[in-house]
Design a protein around this motif. Structure first.
Motif: not given
Length: 617
Positions: A446, A435, A406, A439, A448, A437
């Motif tokens: 989820s 994907e 992130e 978590t 992105p 994403i």
């Protein structure tokens, strides 16, 4: 031979096991928690796991090759970490002595960890001292880890085969556990101290400028967090004591402050890493009670540059034709969205290339984060990469915490030493790459992420795939754009160029005069194989600059390319350090204080190195 002092507690434990009807033929612990609950354990015990990790590594290094493994449990007996020699550790794993398994009496009968939990005291067991038969092959030594209030918070255990039993083993475990306790007490003390002072310091530390006060002699009294940040110090702890260690011509500035009651000017301060330009405002503070005078200084950075990726392609040195082709290829793939896998020996400059690629790409204004997959304990890897949600575990930070993916959103993340990534995390990384994403732990949501992934390794990942240590699907997902960085021995024509570059750069940073290297020594350096590659060359140049001596015997060694260049590098650099300390000791005629000052280390550190290298004072 187990000491008789342990016999009563072992017999008492056996008695409790009989009353609990524990089956002596059982193999696995009765209690092994699942992945979600285990992740919560890891999060809650993060500080202890991180504190204990280096001491566990040190313990295993002492007994390396003698088939031992070390376990760390929490105060309830849940295994949090397990490391050791591969053969015996794999046997333990077959018995499900794995993170998440409980080692208390109720779950697996009498063993060192169970006895420590019951008694709070160190113990050593061997063979039939264990209640269940499947553990009769082991000898184990356990010691408690307690917090500053004396509460049991963990157990450290060292286990080997019964023939390896020795009273000294328990002594080592006790020493390691005590060291972990002391380190955690130090950390807790700082935490309590910070809490007690928090109310007073909140406003002081919330100011966006660096503030220091000193007495008229320049001795630093108080400072806010921005000062440590400004000077490049860690953990908000200032490493200097006097203002003349920060400000050039401090005596002159002090006189102006005291004579004019005010000073304001742009100045250059001495940062840990480099000189930094600041706007300084200084005023005297007069104390009418004792007529003392202090000075308050306010620093504002004129130009604040926070760039996480410092290297660009114009800072990559080399004229070797093949090397220049590699640089051009790296530029060509810089703007691609595809994953890059950088391959090369330790010290070849893989992170330098990763930073240069980031700075050459359209993501150059975004963040660049470098993660060493081999330096993070595997139990904390998911927390570090993907973060956690508020309430994910007791004590979780309010609002949760972002993981590295992130934080790198919109930029680039370098996963260095990707070959060390645990298999379970390889699966989760595969999903991120596929994907886009992530978590957080404790969340179903989820998130992105738009991150360019660059992986780097000095391992042969194809071989790791064949051995089952690296997932084939992840390898192909990473190996979309492979980039091989050649070792220095394959571009020897660049050695002279790199020598001149490091000589100038390091001398400028250290404010020292450049050392002229005679042709005869240049020839030695050109012919040397440099197993530690560019990193080794840079370290040697810094040694030459600091000692004004060329260690010719260093290059006369018959060291060539090896299967483990990193180990050779470490050995060579240890040799360089030994010779440097020896020279400074001789210069100071064995005076420890002066030698420690010249080397920039503490006296205790110097004594340890003298002992390590068997030097005569």
């Amino acid at each position: 031979m187990i000491k008789e002092e342990f016999r009563p507690v072992i017999e008492s434990s056996h008695g409790r096991c009989k009353r609990l009807n524990i089956n002596r033929d059982m193999v696995y612990s009765n209690k092994i928690i699942g992945d979600a609950e285990l992740q919560n354990k890891f999060a809650k015990k993060r500080k202890m796991i991180l504190t204990a990790a280096p001491y566990m590594e040190q313990l295993i290094n002492i007994v390396k090759g003698h088939n031992f493994f070390a376990l760390l449990t929490d105060g309830e007996g849940c295994i949090l970490n397990a490391i050791g020699d591969e053969k015996i550790l794999s046997e333990a794993f077959k018995l499900k002595m794995i993170p998440g398994a409980y080692m208390d009496e109720e779950s697996i009968g009498t063993n060192a960890m169970a006895v420590v939990i019951k008694t709070g005291k160190p113990v050593q067991l061997s063979g039939a001292d264990h209640y269940i038969k499947s553990y009769h092959r082991w000898t184990c030594s356990g010691a408690p880890i307690k917090d500053y209030q004396g509460n049991l918070i963990g157990v450290l255990d060292l286990t080997g085969y019964t023939e390896q039993v020795h009273p000294h083993t328990l002594g080592m475990v006790i020493a390691a556990a005590n060291a972990i306790e002391e380190m955690m007490k130090v950390k807790e003390f700082h935490k309590l101290q910070n809490t007690n002072n928090k109310h007073i310091k909140t406003i002081f530390n919330s100011m966006p400028v660096a503030i220091i006060t000193s007495d008229v002699d320049g001795k630093i009294k108080i400072y806010n967090n921005k000062v440590a940040e400004l000077l490049g110090n860690r953990d908000n702890q200032l490493e200097v004591k006097m203002m003349n260690e920060i400000i050039n011509e401090w005596d002159h500035i002090k006189e102006l402050v005291l004579n004019r009651d005010h000073f304001e000017q742009d100045i250059s301060i001495k940062s840990l890493y480099n000189a930094s330009n600041c706007h300084l405002t200084a005023n005297p503070i007069y104390n009418p009670i004792d007529d003392s005078v202090e000075i308050i200084y306010v620093f504002e950075k004129i130009k604040k540059v926070e760039k996480q990726a410092f290297y660009t392609f114009d800072k990559i040195i080399g004229k070797n034709e093949n090397f220049l082709k590699i640089v051009q290829y790296a530029k060509k793939i810089a703007d691609s969205k595809s994953t890059i896998l950088i391959l090369g020996e330790s010290g070849t400059g893989k992170e330098v290339f990763a930073q240069a690629i980031h700075n050459y790409s359209i993501r150059m204004d975004g963040p660049f984060l470098a993660i060493n997959c081999g330096a993070i304990p595997k139990q904390l890897m998911e927390l570090e990469l993907f973060g956690y949600e508020e309430g994910a575990y007791v004590g979780a930070k309010k609002g949760g915490n972002q993981g590295k993916f992130e934080q790198a959103d919109g930029g680039t993340i370098l996963l260095d030493e990707i070959g060390e990534l645990p298999l379970d995390m390889q699966i989760k990384l595969q999903r991120v790459l596929q994907e886009g994403i992530i978590t957080r732990i404790g969340s179903q949501k989820s998130i992105p992420v738009n991150v360019r992934v660059i992986a780097a390794t000095n391992k042969d990942l194809k071989k790791e795939v064949e051995l089952g240590r690296f997932r084939k699907d992840l390898f192909y997902r990473l190996n979309v754009l492979p980039l091989y960085i050649p070792p220095l021995r394959e571009r020897k024509g660049d050695i002279k160029l790199l020598i001149h570059y490091f000589m100038k750069t390091i001398c400028d940073n250290l404010n020292k005069k450049e050392i002229e290297i005679p042709d005869e020594y240049l020839k030695l350096m050109m012919n040397y194989n440099w197993p530690g590659n560019i990193r080794e060359l840079e370290n040697v140049i810094e040694l030459i600059i600091n000692t004004e001596t060329i260690p010719s015997e260093y290059f006369n060694k018959e060291t060539g390319a090896t299967d483990d260049a990193q180990d050779v590098e470490i050995l060579n650099l240890a040799h360089v350090e030994r010779e440097h300390i020896k020279k400074i000791l001789q210069k100071n005629k064995g005076n420890i204080t002066r030698t420690a000052d010249d080397l920039g280390i503490r006296r205790n550190t110097l004594y340890n190195k003298i002992k390590k290298y068997n030097l005569c004072i």
